[in-house]
Design a protein around this motif. Structure first.
Motif, PDB file in Angstrom:
ATOM      1  N   PHE A 101       7.027  11.566 -39.053  1.00 54.22           N
ATOM      2  CA  PHE A 101       5.729  12.083 -38.599  1.00 54.22           C
ATOM      3  C   PHE A 101       5.323  11.525 -37.233  1.00 54.22           C
ATOM      4  CE2 PHE A 101       5.292  13.260 -43.046  1.00 54.22           C
ATOM      5  CZ  PHE A 101       4.643  14.479 -42.954  1.00 54.22           C
ATOM      6  N   ASP A 102       6.158  10.691 -36.652  1.00 53.92           N
ATOM      7  CA  ASP A 102       5.858  10.135 -35.329  1.00 53.92           C
ATOM      8  C   ASP A 102       6.257  11.153 -34.262  1.00 53.92           C
ATOM      9  OD1 ASP A 102       5.471   8.720 -33.032  1.00 53.92           O
ATOM     10  OD2 ASP A 102       6.854   7.084 -33.516  1.00 53.92           O
ATOM     11  N   GLU A 103       5.278  11.793 -33.631  1.00 57.33           N
ATOM     12  CA  GLU A 103       5.545  12.835 -32.644  1.00 57.33           C
ATOM     13  C   GLU A 103       5.561  12.293 -31.217  1.00 57.33           C
ATOM     14  OE1 GLU A 103       2.700  15.899 -33.247  1.00 57.33           O
ATOM     15  OE2 GLU A 103       3.428  16.407 -35.267  1.00 57.33           O
ATOM     16  N   HIS A 104       5.450  10.998 -31.059  1.00 60.02           N
ATOM     17  CA  HIS A 104       5.357  10.412 -29.714  1.00 60.02           C
ATOM     18  C   HIS A 104       6.481   9.399 -29.520  1.00 60.02           C
ATOM     19  CE1 HIS A 104       1.466  12.352 -29.355  1.00 60.02           C
ATOM     20  NE2 HIS A 104       1.131  11.828 -30.527  1.00 60.02           N
ATOM     21  N   ARG A 105       7.710   9.873 -29.667  1.00 58.12           N
ATOM     22  CA  ARG A 105       8.866   8.981 -29.537  1.00 58.12           C
ATOM     23  C   ARG A 105       9.440   8.997 -28.122  1.00 58.12           C
ATOM     24  NH1 ARG A 105      12.672  10.113 -34.599  1.00 58.12           N
ATOM     25  NH2 ARG A 105      11.206  11.658 -35.370  1.00 58.12           N
ATOM     26  N   GLU A 106       8.834   9.758 -27.212  1.00 59.55           N
ATOM     27  CA  GLU A 106       9.267   9.778 -25.813  1.00 59.55           C
ATOM     28  C   GLU A 106       8.048   9.540 -24.918  1.00 59.55           C
ATOM     29  OE1 GLU A 106       9.824  12.674 -27.691  1.00 59.55           O
ATOM     30  OE2 GLU A 106      11.826  12.063 -28.374  1.00 59.55           O
ATOM     31  N   TYR A 107       8.335   9.153 -23.689  1.00 58.31           N
ATOM     32  CA  TYR A 107       7.266   9.053 -22.690  1.00 58.31           C
ATOM     33  C   TYR A 107       7.835   9.457 -21.342  1.00 58.31           C
ATOM     34  CZ  TYR A 107       9.320   4.635 -21.037  1.00 58.31           C
ATOM     35  OH  TYR A 107      10.160   3.685 -20.528  1.00 58.31           O
ATOM     36  N   LEU A 108       6.951   9.796 -20.417  1.00 59.60           N
ATOM     37  CA  LEU A 108       7.367  10.217 -19.086  1.00 59.60           C
ATOM     38  C   LEU A 108       7.346   9.041 -18.130  1.00 59.60           C
ATOM     39  CD1 LEU A 108       5.678  13.694 -18.466  1.00 59.60           C
ATOM     40  CD2 LEU A 108       8.093  13.195 -18.854  1.00 59.60           C
ATOM     41  N   LEU A 109       8.467   8.826 -17.471  1.00 56.14           N
ATOM     42  CA  LEU A 109       8.560   7.820 -16.410  1.00 56.14           C
ATOM     43  C   LEU A 109       8.227   8.515 -15.099  1.00 56.14           C
ATOM     44  CD1 LEU A 109       9.507   4.815 -16.015  1.00 56.14           C
ATOM     45  CD2 LEU A 109      11.727   5.760 -15.373  1.00 56.14           C
ATOM     46  N   PRO A 110       7.149   8.119 -14.415  1.00 50.47           N
ATOM     47  CA  PRO A 110       6.720   8.859 -13.212  1.00 50.47           C
ATOM     48  C   PRO A 110       7.776   8.845 -12.119  1.00 50.47           C
ATOM     49  CG  PRO A 110       5.013   7.335 -13.971  1.00 50.47           C
ATOM     50  CD  PRO A 110       6.250   7.024 -14.750  1.00 50.47           C
ATOM     51  N   ALA A 111       7.756   9.890 -11.300  1.00 52.69           N
ATOM     52  CA  ALA A 111       8.733  10.016 -10.217  1.00 52.69           C
ATOM     53  C   ALA A 111       8.670   8.827  -9.269  1.00 52.69           C
ATOM     54  CB  ALA A 111       8.497  11.318  -9.459  1.00 52.69           C
ATOM     55  N   ALA A 112       7.455   8.303  -9.018  1.00 50.78           N
ATOM     56  CA  ALA A 112       7.324   7.148  -8.118  1.00 50.78           C
ATOM     57  C   ALA A 112       8.036   5.931  -8.697  1.00 50.78           C
ATOM     58  CB  ALA A 112       5.846   6.840  -7.880  1.00 50.78           C
ATOM     59  N   GLU A 113       7.926   5.760 -10.012  1.00 47.76           N
ATOM     60  CA  GLU A 113       8.613   4.635 -10.657  1.00 47.76           C
ATOM     61  C   GLU A 113      10.123   4.831 -10.602  1.00 47.76           C
ATOM     62  OE1 GLU A 113       8.740   0.951 -12.525  1.00 47.76           O
ATOM     63  OE2 GLU A 113       7.035   2.011 -11.651  1.00 47.76           O
ATOM     64  N   VAL A 114      10.573   6.081 -10.794  1.00 49.49           N
ATOM     65  CA  VAL A 114      12.000   6.384 -10.693  1.00 49.49           C
ATOM     66  C   VAL A 114      12.512   6.027  -9.304  1.00 49.49           C
ATOM     67  CG1 VAL A 114      13.725   8.222 -10.709  1.00 49.49           C
ATOM     68  CG2 VAL A 114      11.917   8.198 -12.439  1.00 49.49           C
ATOM     69  N   ALA A 115      11.759   6.415  -8.267  1.00 44.90           N
ATOM     70  CA  ALA A 115      12.167   6.126  -6.889  1.00 44.90           C
ATOM     71  C   ALA A 115      12.263   4.626  -6.653  1.00 44.90           C
ATOM     72  CB  ALA A 115      11.181   6.759  -5.911  1.00 44.90           C
ATOM     73  N   LYS A 116      11.323   3.868  -7.229  1.00 44.21           N
ATOM     74  CA  LYS A 116      11.331   2.412  -7.058  1.00 44.21           C
ATOM     75  C   LYS A 116      12.558   1.795  -7.744  1.00 44.21           C
ATOM     76  CE  LYS A 116       7.340   0.574  -7.571  1.00 44.21           C
ATOM     77  NZ  LYS A 116       6.106   0.017  -8.191  1.00 44.21           N
ATOM     78  N   ILE A 117      12.856   2.287  -8.969  1.00 47.52           N
ATOM     79  CA  ILE A 117      14.022   1.760  -9.698  1.00 47.52           C
ATOM     80  C   ILE A 117      15.314   2.104  -8.958  1.00 47.52           C
ATOM     81  CG2 ILE A 117      15.355   1.965 -11.830  1.00 47.52           C
ATOM     82  CD1 ILE A 117      12.675   2.451 -13.276  1.00 47.52           C
ATOM     83  N   GLU A 118      15.398   3.335  -8.451  1.00 50.11           N
ATOM     84  CA  GLU A 118      16.597   3.750  -7.719  1.00 50.11           C
ATOM     85  C   GLU A 118      16.810   2.895  -6.478  1.00 50.11           C
ATOM     86  OE1 GLU A 118      19.006   6.351  -8.414  1.00 50.11           O
ATOM     87  OE2 GLU A 118      18.086   5.906 -10.358  1.00 50.11           O
ATOM     88  N   ALA A 119      15.723   2.585  -5.791  1.00 49.44           N
ATOM     89  CA  ALA A 119      15.830   1.743  -4.592  1.00 49.44           C
ATOM     90  C   ALA A 119      16.304   0.339  -4.952  1.00 49.44           C
ATOM     91  CB  ALA A 119      14.488   1.692  -3.878  1.00 49.44           C
TER      92      ALA A 119
END
Length: 594
Positions: free
Chosen positions: A570-588
């Motif tokens: 019944f847990d419908e919140h097993r994912e979350y969105l990683l913002p594009a800005a955070e993705v860019a920071k991690i990639e850098a």
């Protein structure tokens, strides 16, 4: 975590092997240092641990890492099932060893718990129940993993990737997982029927009241022979990737390699009866299974020829993964010829139940599966951890393993021809067997030296990790998508899913000088959950309660598993969105590939 668990269980199973070899080396006109019953318990535990928890654990660990990277996916299709499959496997591994902590004997039936020896009349203790319920838990974990890997390949491929663009390691893993989801329910049902015999007085496999032990042999080998290919097929795929990379050529005969893998998958269901040719099934039945067993050697041979053609006129680099590949080819030829000999019923009548059979089985599992694991770890280690392993020590470990194998198992082939049966804890010196048993134990010591070198290799590599750092993400000049990410990759694998235009898109991009897009978007990633651990702990308590007839504990564990499963469903919140800005920071911070 799969691989750490498998490494721990490998140490446990390897100590068992050393105890067996030492007992047999001492067993001429002497009871040795182990009682007959203790000896039987050790070889039962050795077989189950090495097959269910070591080899499968290593392969599932490598698949977890590599398959999503190879198909351009950010994760497996069902991350929660992945966690649950792991922890159920760990629960089974703990249960199979738990008698160490609270007492009681282990099963002394052989690793397949052969009936009627495993029935209550001959084994009234809890040892067989430990075996049954550890396999129930780990078997369910393997089944969930198999479903997850197949769903991942079918539904999570990167845009443009067709089935005939899948890397061969992915194809052979599909074959192995198809066998998992179709064969593991068989062993689950078979061991459950055995438990019903033992606990509720039923008579499926007993020697009286209409029971039929031949039915047990059929059921257990309907699972057992596909299991061999569950261990072998992924290794074939690893060798294909390694040979292609280090020959600097695409794999020769890609489509025929796919057909070979799928043919092996299909034929593996039609050969189980060659394990008991001697039980009187009749010449017509024996002939059919003998012919099919010989036929399955053909697609295996196709792969060897294609690997050879791939290396032909290639620029072969003799890196440590290739050493393991060449060792595999040598052992595969030896073990394959021995297997074809077993496929002939008249020959099998002479060597069945002898050490020749033990040597053949270990040749295939060590020479194909375990060497495949070592080759795969050497090959993908820099991708997983960001630094390479020490090559000189890796090559030294290979030579010790190879020579250790020859010293350990060639004497067993000879002993088999001399009439030495398996599961023999002592014998008369007049047989002339002891020098060969001693030679075999010396081989164990050489393999032990190889394992010590591998531990030293890992330790030295961690110490020198700055010098061995992979800063390119592509240390071997690879051809498949996993090498397009940084080493190690970010937890979401790909910031932007690659688009496939050809079978070797990454190789083509390198040759053409094309670059990856940096137009980042939000990335959906799974949330962490401990529910897999909770369910597995409750399942362990259920299994423990059943073994020791603590009915309230078994019932409480079962109800707890059901409640936790309902809660997570019944847990419908097993994912979350990683913002594009955070993705860019991690990639850098990871140093994006250009």
């Amino acid at each position: 975590m799969y691989m750490i668990f498998a490494a721990v269980m490998f140490f446990r199973g390897f100590v068992d092997a050393g105890m067996l070899w030492l007992q047999q080396a001492m067993g001429a006109d002497s009871p040795g240092y182990l009682s007959a019953d203790h000896f039987q318990q050790i070889f039962t535990a050795h077989g189950d641990i090495m097959v269910f928890f070591v080899t499968m654990g290593f392969f599932f660990g490598l698949m977890n890492w590599i398959i999503p990277l190879m198909i351009g996916a950010r994760d497996l299709a069902y991350p929660f099932l992945n966690s649950l499959g792991l922890w159920l496997t760990v629960a089974g591994g703990l249960l199979i060893n738990f008698f160490f902590f609270i007492g009681g004997d282990f099963a002394n039936t052989g690793w397949l718990a052969i009936a009627p020896y495993s029935e209550l009349e001959f084994n009234p203790g809890v040892g067989v129940d430990y075996l049954i319920w550890s396999l129930q838990l780990s078997g369910l974990g393997s089944l969930l993993a198999g479903i997850n890997f197949i769903a991942t390949v079918i539904k999570k491929r990167t845009p443009g990737m067709t089935l005939l663009q899948l890397p061969l390691f992915v194809w052979t893993s599909i074959g192995g997982m198809l066998l998992v989801i179709s064969a593991f329910p068989v062993i689950t049902a078979t061991t459950l029927l055995l438990w019903l015999d033992r606990s509720l007085g039923m008579h499926f496999f007993t020697t009286d009241f209409g029971g039929n032990q031949m039915m047990y042999f059929n059921f257990i080998w309907m699972w057992g022979h596909p299991e061999v290919y569950i261990l072998v097929l992924p290794a074939f795929g690893m060798y294909s990737e390694i040979v292609s990379t280090f020959s600097r050529k695409p794999i020769s005969g890609y489509v025929s390699m796919v057909w070979a893998a799928m043919t092996i998958t299909f034929l593996s269901y039609l050969v189980w009866l060659h394990h008991f040719f001697t039980m009187g099934a009749g010449p017509a039945v024996n002939s059919f299974f003998g012919i099919v067993t010989m036929l399955i050697a053909i697609p295996s041979g196709v792969q060897v020829f294609n690997w050879t053609l791939t290396m032909y006129k290639g620029k072969v680099e003799f890196a440590p993964p290739m050493y393991w590949f060449f060792g595999f080819v040598v052992l595969f030829c030896i073990g394959g010829m021995a297997g074809v000999l077993h496929a002939s019923p008249p020959a099998d009548f002479q060597i069945h139940n002898t050490l020749f059979l033990v040597a053949h089985f270990h040749t295939m599992i060590i020479g194909i599966a375990l060497f495949g694991v070592f080759a795969g770890v050497e090959y993908w280690f820099p991708k997983i951890f960001g630094f390479r392993l020490n090559e000189r020590l890796g090559k030294m470990a290979f030579w010790l393993w190879l020579f250790g194998y020859f010293f350990s198992f060639i004497p067993l082939y000879i002993l088999g021809f001399m009439g030495a049966t398996r599961r023999l804890d002592h014998y008369a010196s007049s047989t002339g067997w002891q020098p060969l048993y001693i030679t075999s134990f010396i081989g164990f010591l050489i393999i032990t030296a190889g394992i010590i070198v591998q531990i030293v290799q890992l330790t030295v590599s961690i110490r020198d990790r700055k010098k061995l750092r992979d800063r390119t993400g592509d240390p071997w000049n690879g051809r498949t998508l996993e090498w397009s990410t940084t080493s190690p990759p970010p937890f979401y694998n790909f910031a932007i899913l690659p688009k496939m235009n050809s079978r070797e898109e990454f190789w083509d991009m390198k040759q053409e000088g094309r670059q990856f897009s940096k137009d980042y978007h939000d990335v959906e990633v799974p949330r962490n959950t401990g529910m897999g651990v909770y369910i597995s702990v409750l399942a362990f308590l259920m299994g423990f309660g059943i073994v020791w007839h603590i009915h309230w504990l078994a019932f409480a564990g079962l109800i707890g598993c059901i409640i936790c499963t309902i809660i997570i469903s019944f847990d419908e919140h097993r994912e979350y969105l990683l913002p594009a800005a955070e993705v860019a920071k991690i990639e850098a911070s990871h140093g994006t590939r250009s």
